[in-house]
Design an enzyme around this catalytic site. Structure first.
Site, PDB file in Angstrom:
ATOM      1  N   PRO A   9       0.787  -1.229   0.000  1.00 20.65           N
ATOM      2  CA  PRO A   9       0.000   0.000   0.000  1.00 20.65           C
ATOM      3  C   PRO A   9       0.821   1.282   0.000  1.00 20.65           C
ATOM      4  O   PRO A   9       1.857   1.362   0.665  1.00 20.65           O
ATOM      5  CB  PRO A   9      -0.832  -0.104   1.290  1.00 20.65           C
ATOM      6  CG  PRO A   9      -0.275  -1.230   2.068  1.00 20.65           C
ATOM      7  CD  PRO A   9       0.457  -2.111   1.117  1.00 20.65           C
ATOM      8  N   ASN A  10       0.323   2.223  -0.766  1.00 25.32           N
ATOM      9  CA  ASN A  10       0.849   3.591  -0.869  1.00 25.32           C
ATOM     10  C   ASN A  10       2.138   3.715  -1.674  1.00 25.32           C
ATOM     11  O   ASN A  10       2.590   4.824  -1.953  1.00 25.32           O
ATOM     12  CB  ASN A  10       1.033   4.224   0.529  1.00 25.32           C
ATOM     13  CG  ASN A  10      -0.277   4.279   1.284  1.00 25.32           C
ATOM     14  OD1 ASN A  10      -1.247   4.808   0.761  1.00 25.32           O
ATOM     15  ND2 ASN A  10      -0.330   3.697   2.470  1.00 25.32           N
ATOM     16  N   ARG A  17       4.969  11.192  -2.280  1.00 25.88           N
ATOM     17  CA  ARG A  17       4.541  10.891  -0.910  1.00 25.88           C
ATOM     18  C   ARG A  17       5.676  11.138   0.071  1.00 25.88           C
ATOM     19  O   ARG A  17       6.763  10.566  -0.084  1.00 25.88           O
ATOM     20  CB  ARG A  17       4.162   9.412  -0.872  1.00 25.88           C
ATOM     21  CG  ARG A  17       3.972   8.818   0.482  1.00 25.88           C
ATOM     22  CD  ARG A  17       4.115   7.301   0.401  1.00 25.88           C
ATOM     23  NE  ARG A  17       3.724   6.682   1.629  1.00 25.88           N
ATOM     24  CZ  ARG A  17       4.136   5.473   2.024  1.00 25.88           C
ATOM     25  NH1 ARG A  17       4.951   4.764   1.263  1.00 25.88           N
ATOM     26  NH2 ARG A  17       3.738   4.996   3.151  1.00 25.88           N
ATOM     27  N   TYR A  22      10.883   9.415   1.808  1.00 30.16           N
ATOM     28  CA  TYR A  22      11.029   8.417   0.744  1.00 30.16           C
ATOM     29  C   TYR A  22      11.715   8.943  -0.514  1.00 30.16           C
ATOM     30  O   TYR A  22      11.936   8.189  -1.454  1.00 30.16           O
ATOM     31  CB  TYR A  22       9.639   7.862   0.380  1.00 30.16           C
ATOM     32  CG  TYR A  22       8.949   7.179   1.542  1.00 30.16           C
ATOM     33  CD1 TYR A  22       9.487   6.023   2.102  1.00 30.16           C
ATOM     34  CD2 TYR A  22       7.778   7.694   2.088  1.00 30.16           C
ATOM     35  CE1 TYR A  22       8.868   5.394   3.177  1.00 30.16           C
ATOM     36  CE2 TYR A  22       7.149   7.070   3.158  1.00 30.16           C
ATOM     37  CZ  TYR A  22       7.699   5.932   3.705  1.00 30.16           C
ATOM     38  OH  TYR A  22       7.086   5.309   4.762  1.00 30.16           O
ATOM     39  N   ASN A  74       8.369  -5.218  -0.978  1.00 28.07           N
ATOM     40  CA  ASN A  74       8.262  -4.088  -0.063  1.00 28.07           C
ATOM     41  C   ASN A  74       6.802  -4.065   0.369  1.00 28.07           C
ATOM     42  O   ASN A  74       5.945  -3.545  -0.360  1.00 28.07           O
ATOM     43  CB  ASN A  74       8.642  -2.766  -0.734  1.00 28.07           C
ATOM     44  CG  ASN A  74       8.581  -1.607   0.265  1.00 28.07           C
ATOM     45  OD1 ASN A  74       8.041  -1.756   1.370  1.00 28.07           O
ATOM     46  ND2 ASN A  74       9.111  -0.457  -0.119  1.00 28.07           N
ATOM     47  N   ALA A  77       3.234  -0.742   4.898  1.00 25.61           N
ATOM     48  CA  ALA A  77       2.836  -0.871   6.305  1.00 25.61           C
ATOM     49  C   ALA A  77       2.445  -2.308   6.674  1.00 25.61           C
ATOM     50  O   ALA A  77       2.490  -2.671   7.859  1.00 25.61           O
ATOM     51  CB  ALA A  77       1.684   0.084   6.611  1.00 25.61           C
ATOM     52  N   GLU A  98      13.215  -8.946   1.497  1.00 25.33           N
ATOM     53  CA  GLU A  98      12.368  -7.829   1.959  1.00 25.33           C
ATOM     54  C   GLU A  98      13.139  -6.531   1.748  1.00 25.33           C
ATOM     55  O   GLU A  98      14.323  -6.456   2.079  1.00 25.33           O
ATOM     56  CB  GLU A  98      12.069  -8.034   3.450  1.00 25.33           C
ATOM     57  CG  GLU A  98      11.228  -6.940   4.056  1.00 25.33           C
ATOM     58  CD  GLU A  98      11.022  -7.142   5.561  1.00 25.33           C
ATOM     59  OE1 GLU A  98      11.248  -8.258   6.077  1.00 25.33           O
ATOM     60  OE2 GLU A  98      10.665  -6.155   6.225  1.00 25.33           O
ATOM     61  N   HIS A 100      12.972  -2.096   1.948  1.00 25.04           N
ATOM     62  CA  HIS A 100      12.323  -0.844   2.352  1.00 25.04           C
ATOM     63  C   HIS A 100      13.152   0.318   1.850  1.00 25.04           C
ATOM     64  O   HIS A 100      14.393   0.279   1.937  1.00 25.04           O
ATOM     65  CB  HIS A 100      12.202  -0.749   3.875  1.00 25.04           C
ATOM     66  CG  HIS A 100      11.389  -1.873   4.432  1.00 25.04           C
ATOM     67  ND1 HIS A 100      10.020  -1.895   4.339  1.00 25.04           N
ATOM     68  CD2 HIS A 100      11.761  -3.031   5.023  1.00 25.04           C
ATOM     69  CE1 HIS A 100       9.580  -3.029   4.866  1.00 25.04           C
ATOM     70  NE2 HIS A 100      10.608  -3.741   5.278  1.00 25.04           N
ATOM     71  N   ARG A 107      13.134   4.895  12.486  1.00 27.13           N
ATOM     72  CA  ARG A 107      11.862   5.615  12.466  1.00 27.13           C
ATOM     73  C   ARG A 107      11.032   5.259  13.702  1.00 27.13           C
ATOM     74  O   ARG A 107      11.564   4.835  14.714  1.00 27.13           O
ATOM     75  CB  ARG A 107      11.135   5.305  11.146  1.00 27.13           C
ATOM     76  CG  ARG A 107      11.960   5.741   9.921  1.00 27.13           C
ATOM     77  CD  ARG A 107      11.234   5.505   8.632  1.00 27.13           C
ATOM     78  NE  ARG A 107       9.999   6.299   8.573  1.00 27.13           N
ATOM     79  CZ  ARG A 107       8.997   6.035   7.722  1.00 27.13           C
ATOM     80  NH1 ARG A 107       9.099   5.026   6.861  1.00 27.13           N
ATOM     81  NH2 ARG A 107       7.923   6.795   7.716  1.00 27.13           N
TER      82      ARG A 107
HETATM   83  C1  DQA Z   1       8.260   1.295   3.820  1.00 30.20           C
HETATM   84  C2  DQA Z   1       8.337   1.457   5.346  1.00 30.20           C
HETATM   85  C3  DQA Z   1       6.995   1.167   5.993  1.00 30.20           C
HETATM   86  O1  DQA Z   1       7.070   1.347   7.400  1.00 30.20           O
HETATM   87  C4  DQA Z   1       5.931   2.131   5.452  1.00 30.20           C
HETATM   88  O2  DQA Z   1       4.669   1.803   5.987  1.00 30.20           O
HETATM   89  C5  DQA Z   1       5.898   2.153   3.969  1.00 30.20           C
HETATM   90  C6  DQA Z   1       7.150   2.155   3.228  1.00 30.20           C
HETATM   91  C7  DQA Z   1       9.582   1.713   3.137  1.00 30.20           C
HETATM   92  O3  DQA Z   1       9.765   1.360   1.970  1.00 30.20           O
HETATM   93  O4  DQA Z   1      10.415   2.397   3.736  1.00 30.20           O
HETATM   94  O5  DQA Z   1       4.836   2.275   3.364  1.00 30.20           O
HETATM   95  O6  DQA Z   1       8.020  -0.062   3.527  1.00 30.20           O
END
Ligand code: DQA
Length: 151
Positions: A9-10, A17, A22, A74, A77, A98, A100, A107
């Site tokens: 998501p997102n 964003r 990011y 990735n 959340a 995985e 990020h 964070r």
């Molecule tokens: C994320 C880190 C997560 O905590 C966050 O919810 C994201 C992006 C990252 O790529 O840094 O949506 O996965």
């Protein structure tokens, strides 16, 4: 060798964003960087992004019959609480990396826990878009190791 990139998501908003967290590199530009890195590694990459947990699980389940050799994810959340995505990754039995963009350990405390990490070969966190290229390299290496292919 097929490597499937899954984003949660997102991450479709990447580039606009929270740029302070990011960065400003768009989701499309990140995909291009990964595509460029894939050729020399002998990898073929496929990308999937969804804001829906069930759609991500369906995509993970479809990976093995499609001949995917490794998954880079990735989970956004979902990283921090989706036991269903974790179970899907464990069930598919492919090497998982995985990734990020941000350093989740630098964070908020709720981001310090990944329920995905225990079913992944490893985790790359905090290198921004370059982390996706590192994740591709790691996924190719893990798949080669699993299949005992030299290279
Ligand atoms: C994320 C880190 C997560 O905590 C966050 O919810 C994201 C992006 C990252 O790529 O840094 O949506 O996965």
């Amino acid at each position: 060798m097929k490597v499937l990139f899954i984003e949660g998501p997102n991450l479709n908003l990447q580039g606009g964003r929270e740029p302070g967290v990011y960065g400003r590199v768009t989701a499309g530009a990140i995909r291009e960087r990964v595509q460029q890195a894939a050729g020399p590694l002998g990898a073929e990459v496929d990308f999937f992004q969804s804001n829906h947990e069930g759609a991500i699980i369906d995509r993970i389940q479809a990976a093995r019959p499609e001949g995917v050799a490794a998954v880079v994810i990735n989970p956004g959340a979902y990283t921090h609480y989706s036991l269903a995505i974790r179970d899907a990754l464990a069930a598919v039995g492919l090497p998982v990396v995985e990734v990020h963009l941000s350093n989740i350990y630098a964070r908020e405390e709720f981001r310090h826990t990944s329920v995905i990490a225990p079913v992944a070969v490893g985790q790359i966190s905090g290198f921004g878009p370059h982390g996706y290229v590192l994740a591709l390299e790691a996924a190719v290496a893990a798949a080669r190791e699993k299949n005992d292919v030299r290279g």
